[in-house]
Design an enzyme around this catalytic site. Structure first.
Site, PDB file in Angstrom:
ATOM      1  N   ARG A 141     -28.681  22.684 -58.201  1.00 42.88           N
ATOM      2  CA  ARG A 141     -28.924  23.342 -56.917  1.00 42.88           C
ATOM      3  C   ARG A 141     -28.301  24.731 -56.947  1.00 42.88           C
ATOM      4  NH1 ARG A 141     -26.748  20.824 -51.411  1.00 42.88           N
ATOM      5  NH2 ARG A 141     -24.806  21.772 -52.106  1.00 42.88           N
TER       6      ARG A 141
ATOM      7  N   HIS B  42      -9.317  16.365 -54.456  1.00 40.23           N
ATOM      8  CA  HIS B  42      -9.256  15.986 -55.869  1.00 40.23           C
ATOM      9  C   HIS B  42      -8.687  14.595 -56.071  1.00 40.23           C
ATOM     10  CE1 HIS B  42      -9.615  20.210 -57.715  1.00 40.23           C
ATOM     11  NE2 HIS B  42     -10.731  19.541 -57.830  1.00 40.23           N
TER      12      HIS B  42
ATOM     13  N   ARG C 266     -24.071  20.266 -57.422  1.00 41.08           N
ATOM     14  CA  ARG C 266     -23.678  21.335 -56.486  1.00 41.08           C
ATOM     15  C   ARG C 266     -22.909  22.384 -57.300  1.00 41.08           C
ATOM     16  NH1 ARG C 266     -22.438  16.525 -53.027  1.00 41.08           N
ATOM     17  NH2 ARG C 266     -23.490  16.771 -51.039  1.00 41.08           N
TER      18      ARG C 266
ATOM     19  N   GLU D 156     -33.669  20.000 -45.507  1.00 43.63           N
ATOM     20  CA  GLU D 156     -32.443  19.706 -44.752  1.00 43.63           C
ATOM     21  C   GLU D 156     -32.373  20.484 -43.441  1.00 43.63           C
ATOM     22  OE1 GLU D 156     -29.001  20.658 -47.138  1.00 43.63           O
ATOM     23  OE2 GLU D 156     -29.922  22.437 -47.979  1.00 43.63           O
TER      24      GLU D 156
ATOM     25  N   CYS E  56     -30.988  13.295 -51.653  1.00 42.01           N
ATOM     26  CA  CYS E  56     -29.660  13.439 -52.257  1.00 42.01           C
ATOM     27  C   CYS E  56     -28.558  13.497 -51.206  1.00 42.01           C
ATOM     28  CB  CYS E  56     -29.605  14.667 -53.159  1.00 42.01           C
ATOM     29  SG  CYS E  56     -29.841  16.204 -52.262  1.00 42.01           S
TER      30      CYS E  56
ATOM     31  N   ASP F  33     -27.269  17.531 -43.834  1.00 43.12           N
ATOM     32  CA  ASP F  33     -27.606  18.654 -42.959  1.00 43.12           C
ATOM     33  C   ASP F  33     -28.779  18.333 -42.046  1.00 43.12           C
ATOM     34  OD1 ASP F  33     -25.742  20.762 -43.390  1.00 43.12           O
ATOM     35  OD2 ASP F  33     -26.506  20.902 -45.437  1.00 43.12           O
TER      36      ASP F  33
END
Ligand code: PEP
Ligand code: MG
Length: 584
Positions: free
Chosen positions: A336, A193, A300, A435, A506, A459
């Site tokens: 997604r 964060h 996400r 991916e 992406c 990935d």
């Protein structure tokens, strides 16, 4: 005295030079001790008071600072407030006080350690980093238990580079931007964060420096190079002057890039490219536009499942997605569907630990097995499509069977909604992440079934080159320009162009200006990235001719090794963008 260089993790770009301010964030030292049976009730009450006091402090911060603050700050405060109601944390501590007859401090410390252990097994870096939130909340409760007041960043009177073990959201909230030049912390990663907030505040930062707090005193001269994640303590004169120049150049360059914000991402010969932002939290949605992006190319949705005892309801899904779609409008938002793996205990209920989670029950594989979770999310997404320009993106598709099944479920959910009279966009675009190498190999077959591709290079590279993307020992082999990766990308682009399927990327590769011209040349129409990279990539897009990009891509593709491909790309960039390359 000689300068000392500390290398950490890039959190937020920029260069600052200034005096250090060492923030006292030493952990409260507490003693865990046994208590008598008779005192258990009082101890539980004392603990609950400390929790209430902590909640009051956070609510107060929220009230005082809610105006003029980014929503991501508020979201994080809310996360902390929510954690103060978390069963695992609060009830877990109470249970320990009762069962082990431990004092509140001891019980809380043990509970946080136990939660921490569970977090450590999470593969996803973003989710794993939430462990810090639990620790920060725990620290706050502890301070309230022992009556220890925390030094506040609001007290800082002079410009300074903050050096701290870690910063809590409440610190960044009260941070005065005119006084805080930047910050460097022992803890944290790119997706902690602290790093996310630094980027959204536009404050240069480096994190994960491990022991920077031990090396710096308040008043020391430090250079913080957020571009490379470096901190230099007591710089030599030569270094100092060098960085002074770097700092001026970087600022100037940023200002120049800022001018591109409202300009379209169009090549010199008129090819329009879509540049979009990747987000994790709904609150980040406006930052893409602020950096000159047009919409969200990857949302996400994992965060919705985090820090909670129960699964998100359809309404929660719907509200989050609707909010993002409305905010991003008229631009699109690519949502997604859930991408978690079997080892991700962050999910309410937890799941079996797997030996190879990256090759395990992850993303769409998980969703197809836990269809109730998947259907609830799809209902939420579909209902939100009535309020904006939403596309659905399915992660980790490895073959047609999975895609058929996914589409079948989607159709079933649609007809359910139809029969309930609920509004949604029946023609919502559906795409797949490319991916997994198998997906790239059958891109032509997949292209016949979907509206768009979004290539996830994070990935794709991991699975193609057999390199664990989390493992620092093989990180040197993680190479987007590896000939094998490039051939797969080429194959995917070829299939997409033939089938007239939109080709997007992406993964992190999309946000590196070094690759931008190559990707254009390969036919990528849309690039989605961390929002801060948008102006950099836009600069490249606006300065190349498509024909040159095509030639560059072909030349890079012909190189037999990654090193030669990289050299080719770098030569092109140095020739065309010497000023930009100097800043990288
Ligand atoms: C990717 O794999 O490139 C991607 C964008 O997805 P994630 O990083 O969330 O796995
Ligand atoms: Mg991925």
């Amino acid at each position: 005295m000689h300068e000392i260089v500390y290398r950490g993790i890039v959190a937020s770009p920029g260069v600052v030079i200034g005096r250090a301010y060492l923030l006292d964030r030493r952990k409260v030292v507490v003693a865990g001790r046994r208590i008598d049976d008779i005192n258990v009730k009082d101890e539980v009450a004392r603990f609950k008071q400390a929790v209430d006091r902590s909640k009051g402090q956070l609510e107060d911060l929220k009230k005082r600072f809610s105006k003029g603050l980014g929503k991501s700050h508020l979201y994080i405060l809310d996360t902390h407030i929510m954690l103060l109601e978390d069963k695992m944390l609060v009830d877990g501590t109470v249970k320990r006080i009762r069962d082990s007859q431990l004092n509140a401090e001891g019980a809380l410390t043990e509970t946080i350690a136990a939660i921490g252990l569970k977090f450590d097994t999470i593969e996803d870096e973003y989710l794993r980093e939430r462990k810090h939130d639990v620790e920060q909340v725990g620290e706050r409760i502890l301070r309230n238990l022992v009556g220890h007041k925390q030094e506040s960043l609001a007290d800082i009177k002079e410009e300074a580079v903050i050096i701290a073990h870690d910063l809590a959201p409440s610190d960044t909230l009260v941070m005065r931007k005119d006084k805080i030049l930047g910050f460097a912390t022992d803890a944290g990663s790119r997706t902690s964060h602290t790093a996310i907030l630094a980027r959204s505040l536009g404050i240069p930062a480096a994190v994960g420096l491990e022991n920077i707090t031990a090396a710096v005193k308040t008043g020391d001269v430090v250079i913080l190079d957020g571009i490379h994640g470096v901190v230099i303590v007591d710089p030599d004169e030569e270094t100092f002057l060098d960085y002074l120049k770097k700092q001026r150049r970087y600022k100037y360059f940023e200002q120049e890039l800022e001018k591109l914000r409202t300009l379209p991402a169009v090549t010199l010969d008129g090819h329009m490219i879509q540049l979009q932002g990747n987000i994790e939290l709904p609150e980040e949605v406006s930052s893409a536009a602020e950096h000159g992006g047009t919409g969200i190319g990857l949302y996400r949705t994992e965060f919705l499942f985090l820090n909670r005892q129960t699964l998100p309801t359809e309404e929660e899904h719907y509200n989050a997605y609707r909010h993002v779609a409305e905010k991003a409008g008229p631009h699109e938002v690519v949502i997604r569907t859930l991408d978690v793996g079997g080892d991700k205990v962050g999910l309410p209920g937890g799941f079996e630990k797997e030996a190879n989670p990256a090759l395990g029950l992850r993303a769409i594989r998980f969703c197809l097995q836990k269809q109730d979770i998947f259907r609830t999310q799809l209902r939420g997404i579909l209902r939100a499509t009535a309020h904006g320009n939403i596309k659905i993106l399915v992660p980790m598709i490895s073959g047609l069977a999975e895609l058929y099944e996914t589409k079948k479920i989607l159709e079933e959910v649609k007809s359910e909604l139809r029969s309930e009279g609920k509004a949604f966009n029946d023609r919502v675009a559906v795409g797949v992440m490319i991916e997994i190498p198998s997906a790239a190999m059958i891109a032509d077959l997949l292209a016949a079934e979907v509206d768009f591709f979004s290539v996830g290079t994070n990935d794709l590279i991991q699975y193609t080159l057999a390199i664990d993307r989390q493992n620092e020992h093989v990180a040197y082999m993680y190479e987007p320009l590896d000939p094998a990766v490039l051939r797969l990308l080429h194959r995917v682009s070829d299939a997409a162009l033939r089938a007239k399927v939109t080709l997007a990327m992406c993964g992190e590769m999309a946000g590196d200006p070094l690759y931008a011209a190559i990707l254009l040349g390969m036919g990528f129409q849309s690039l989605s990235m961390n929002v801060a990279s948008i102006p950099w990539v836009k600069k490249v897009v606006r300065s190349v001719r498509m024909q040159d990009a095509v030639e560059l891509a072909a030349l890079v593709m012909r190189q037999p090794t990654a090193a030669l491909a990289r050299k080719t790309a770098e030569n092109f960039m140095e020739e065309r963008f010497p000023d930009l390359v100097a800043e990288l």
